[in-house]
Scaffold this active site. Structure first.
Site, mmCIF file in Angstrom:
data_model
loop_
_atom_site.group_PDB
_atom_site.id
_atom_site.type_symbol
_atom_site.label_atom_id
_atom_site.label_comp_id
_atom_site.label_asym_id
_atom_site.label_seq_id
_atom_site.Cartn_x
_atom_site.Cartn_y
_atom_site.Cartn_z
ATOM 1 N N HIS A 87 -5.836 -92.414 0.124
ATOM 2 C CA HIS A 87 -6.465 -92.066 1.399
ATOM 3 C C HIS A 87 -6.190 -90.613 1.783
ATOM 4 O O HIS A 87 -6.938 -90.025 2.567
ATOM 5 C CB HIS A 87 -6.076 -93.054 2.507
ATOM 6 C CG HIS A 87 -4.705 -92.897 3.086
ATOM 7 N ND1 HIS A 87 -3.644 -93.687 2.710
ATOM 8 C CD2 HIS A 87 -4.226 -92.076 4.039
ATOM 9 C CE1 HIS A 87 -2.579 -93.363 3.406
ATOM 10 N NE2 HIS A 87 -2.899 -92.371 4.233
ATOM 11 N N ASP A 228 -2.839 -97.450 -3.428
ATOM 12 C CA ASP A 228 -3.169 -96.274 -2.619
ATOM 13 C C ASP A 228 -2.558 -94.995 -3.208
ATOM 14 O O ASP A 228 -1.583 -94.455 -2.676
ATOM 15 C CB ASP A 228 -2.686 -96.501 -1.187
ATOM 16 C CG ASP A 228 -3.321 -95.546 -0.196
ATOM 17 O OD1 ASP A 228 -3.969 -94.586 -0.632
ATOM 18 O OD2 ASP A 228 -3.155 -95.757 1.013
ATOM 19 N N SER A 654 2.210 -90.217 4.968
ATOM 20 C CA SER A 654 1.364 -90.780 3.915
ATOM 21 C C SER A 654 1.475 -89.931 2.659
ATOM 22 O O SER A 654 1.284 -88.723 2.689
ATOM 23 C CB SER A 654 -0.094 -90.823 4.376
ATOM 24 O OG SER A 654 -0.275 -91.761 5.397
#
Length: 719
Positions: A87, A228, A654
């Site tokens: 992402h 991810d 992230s």
């Protein structure tokens, strides 16, 4: 004021703090001063402080950097190979995607260096040096060169950073940028020297059915089965310096990269995360938390929900539209759901109760201390006036700045009118060229005028329902008077007939620009009205909260003193931090237990070929069914996917590396859990969990699905 007093922790704090050892986004430069390294060792760390952060040498810090504009990435090979989240790389993957080359759906695997894709606009930033400039700032305040409030502002700190950079030994080095920032609400200041690389190329990305498996349904949820991750590579000139893209650039020989452990992990194992958490507000008062809930989160939920409903429908109907709006949808939906979860968690986790208790303790502490007495009451009084204004501001910004893309640059139009009135060819030509640039920016490859029209038709009535007529921008008066209240008629007129609505309209206007055409242009009226209303609200908020920052500075300083000898950490502000904890399961509610890891078995259990969020690629399904996991499987032959730790993270983390006690990479952080979405406001030691992707699943996908053995070979893998 003794700033150091409340930052330094005595040895007694080691016992006091052990009960909440997982909380905290700690500054690397204060590890020794705050004795946090001792706490880390108590939890299992086998490294020394200088192994993590060494201002005079190479350390783990040098393998971690800022990926793009809002994520973290880590270096996992001596050839500048970056690991981050899917992402985080999503915008770049989308940037390279088209209907003909749909890397979002199919994935991307560079089989050699020549296939790695240059990605214009993508940067990777290392932290080269950190300097404490608190004394310099305080001296300027004492000398009257700057006020206490202005010392925390971007203009002052940017100017100071440039002045200090010009005097530093790094001033002539390539790619160095500087940033000065306040910490502890302006009680401390640090200067960061960043080395910025601008030639960053896309190397590997799994298909979205892996990298976004579970989609919006599983976002912020556990158990998770999302692969991810994505990979990029830093290139520099022959000397390893930052350089703009060139075919002559070479992969960066990095001074530090993370070795990778596939030995596995067990509950209770030490885990630390180094990265760049974006923003937290852990020191808010009760009234400020209520403002966050009612004036920020609630409008965001309402407006984004309306927009996402439209985008979901049009993206499902067209591959072209799906690719165009994939990154916009993902970015909007992430914090839409976060806002929903945060408001729920604030209630479920009794955040207002704990904040009230904190205020009561502070009131007792503040008795007889003039610098602290009455601070919370003063903040509450400000919030009583600003909350309704912030609510209006958020609705306006989310609706007409965020959700709707079309508009007109009214200031450029004003310049063009002036040029036409004065018959000033130079001003006319300048404004015309600026308009061409704006038109190109609006009608870019990821914009669809008809989709935006549908969004506008959904947003306008939702905003009108939420905001009383007397508080709306002036274009609503135009709708009432000239369009008899017909919002759709107004929108259609703007999207059909405005100067910048389409190429034909724009070319016709440029051929013979007139003041009359500008004055009649609906999009110009619309854009001017929304910006004027936004500016009006912002000025009102700023005027009513003029002293709020000074109150916060004192409040946070007082809270730090009140907590002594326990050390305090500053709110996140997208600077490098370290958080430490353990691998750990949790119990979210009565009779429910979540173990600390998931496996590929769960991927097949969730599979639904009719739901895009839960499609499993045929090759991956075959690998799982055949248990063809190679050396990446656990001892019992199953394949791990994700795992939980107690690390304290937020947005910006992230892509951050999850590192074991020996300093080896065991995974990458990518999400938080639903039950603790109030975590930006307060830390819940029982419920707060960080969701991480197991590095073994990354390598399995890279090797078996992507056939990228050459990338595996350049890593240092420890079995």
């Amino acid at each position: 004021m003794n700033v150091k007093k409340y930052l330094i922790v005595a040895a007694a704090a080691l016992t006091v703090y052990s009960a909440r050892a997982d909380e905290g986004m700690w500054l690397l430069q204060l590890m020794k001063q705050q004795n946090s390294i001792d706490m880390m060792k108590k939890q299992g760390l086998k490294l020394e402080a200088d192994d993590l952060y060494n201002p005079n040498g190479v350390s783990l810090k040098d393998a971690v950097g800022i990926f793009g504009g809002g994520c973290t990435g880590e270096i996992i090979s001596p050839e500048g190979l970056i690991l981050t989240n899917h992402h985080c790389g999503y915008a770049s993957i989308q940037q390279h995607s088209s209907v003909e080359h749909d890397y979002l759906t199919d994935g991307f695997w560079a089989k050699n260096r020549n296939e790695e894709l240059a990605t214009p606009g993508l940067k990777f930033q290392f932290i080269d040096r950190i300097e404490d400039i608190t004394d310099i700032v305080n001296q300027k305040i004492a000398a009257g060169e700057v006020t206490e409030i202005d010392a925390m502002t971007r203009p002052f700190l940017s100017k100071l950073a440039k002045e200090l950079f010009a005097k530093s030994d790094l001033k002539d080095q390539k790619g160095i940028e500087v940033q000065a920032l306040p910490f502890y609400a302006g009680n401390k200041f640090y200067l960061f020297f960043k080395k910025v690389y601008t030639d960053v190329r896309m190397v590997a990305a799994p298909p979205s059915s892996v990298g976004k498996f579970g989609g919006e349904t599983d976002n912020w949820m556990w158990p998770r089965h999302t692969g991810d991750f994505s990979m990029f590579r830093i290139y520099g000139d022959a000397n390893g310096n930052p350089a703009e893209y060139s075919a002559d650039n070479v992969p960066l020989k990095t001074p530090k990269y993370l070795p990778i452990s596939i030995k596995g992990l067990n509950e209770g194992d030490y885990a630390m995360i180094m990265g760049f958490p974006g923003s937290t507000s852990r020191y808010l008062t009760v009234s400020e938390v209520k403002e966050r809930m009612n004036a920020e989160n609630e409008p965001r939920i309402t407006i984004r929900g309306a927009r996402l409903g439209v985008l979901k429908e049009v993206m499902a109907a067209s591959d072209k539209t799906r690719i165009q709006y994939a990154n916009k949808y993902a970015g909007s939906s992430n914090y839409w759901k976060n806002s929903i979860g945060m408001n729920k968690a604030i209630i479920d986790n009794d955040v207002l109760v704990s904040k009230t208790e904190q205020e009561q303790k502070f009131a007792e502490f503040a008795k007889g201390k003039p610098e602290y007495e009455g601070i919370v009451d003063k903040i509450d009084a400000i919030k009583a006036e600003t909350e309704p204004l912030v609510r209006q501001f958020t609705y306006l910004s989310e609706a007409f700045i965020g959700a709707i893309e079309f508009g007109s640059p009214y200031l450029i139009m004003e310049d063009l009118k002036k040029g036409l009135q004065e018959k000033n060819d130079s001003l006319i030509n300048k404004a015309t060229e600026q308009l061409k640039s704006v038109f190109a920016d609006i009608h870019n490859k990821d914009y669809d005028h008809e989709v935006d029209r549908k969004v506008a038709k959904a947003i306008f009535p939702v905003y009108a329902k939420a905001i009383p007529a007397e508080q709306r921008p002036a274009f609503y008066q135009m709708i009432d008077k000239e369009y008899k209240g017909d919002i759709n008629a107004f929108i259609d007129d703007m999207y059909d007939n405005s100067i910048l609505a389409n190429q034909a309209n724009f070319d016709k206007f440029l051929k013979k620009p007139t003041i009359k055409a500008i004055d009649k242009d609906i999009a110009t009226h619309y854009s001017k009205a929304k910006i004027e209303k936004r500016t009006e609200l912002l000025n009102m908020i700023n005027n009513k909260s003029e002293n709020e920052e000074a109150l916060h500075k004192a409040y946070i300083r007082g809270l730090g003193e009140m907590k002594q000898p326990v050390p305090s950490y500053p709110d996140a502000n997208f600077t490098i931090r370290l958080t430490y904890g353990n691998v750990k399961s949790y119990n979210p509610r009565d009779a429910v237990h979540y173990k600390y890891y998931t496996t590929t078995d769960g991927i097949l259990e969730k599979e639904n070929p009719e739901d895009r969020e839960f499609v499993v690629p045929a090759k991956l399904k075959e690998l799982i069914q055949n248990k063809d996991f190679g050396r990446y499987a656990m001892a019992d032959g199953t394949m791990p996917v994700c795992f939980l730790t107690t690390n304290d993270i937020t947005g910006g983390n992230s892509g951050s590396p999850v590192i074991n006690a020996e300093g080896q990479l065991i995974g990458t952080a990518f999400d938080g859990n639903w039950e603790s979405l109030s975590g930006d406001l307060t830390f819940n030691n029982d419920l707060q969990r960080c969701i991480n992707l197991d590095i073994r699943y990354v390598l399995f996908i890279l090797d078996k699905l992507g056939d990228c053995g050459h990338l595996i070979n350049e890593m240092n893998i420890i079995e």
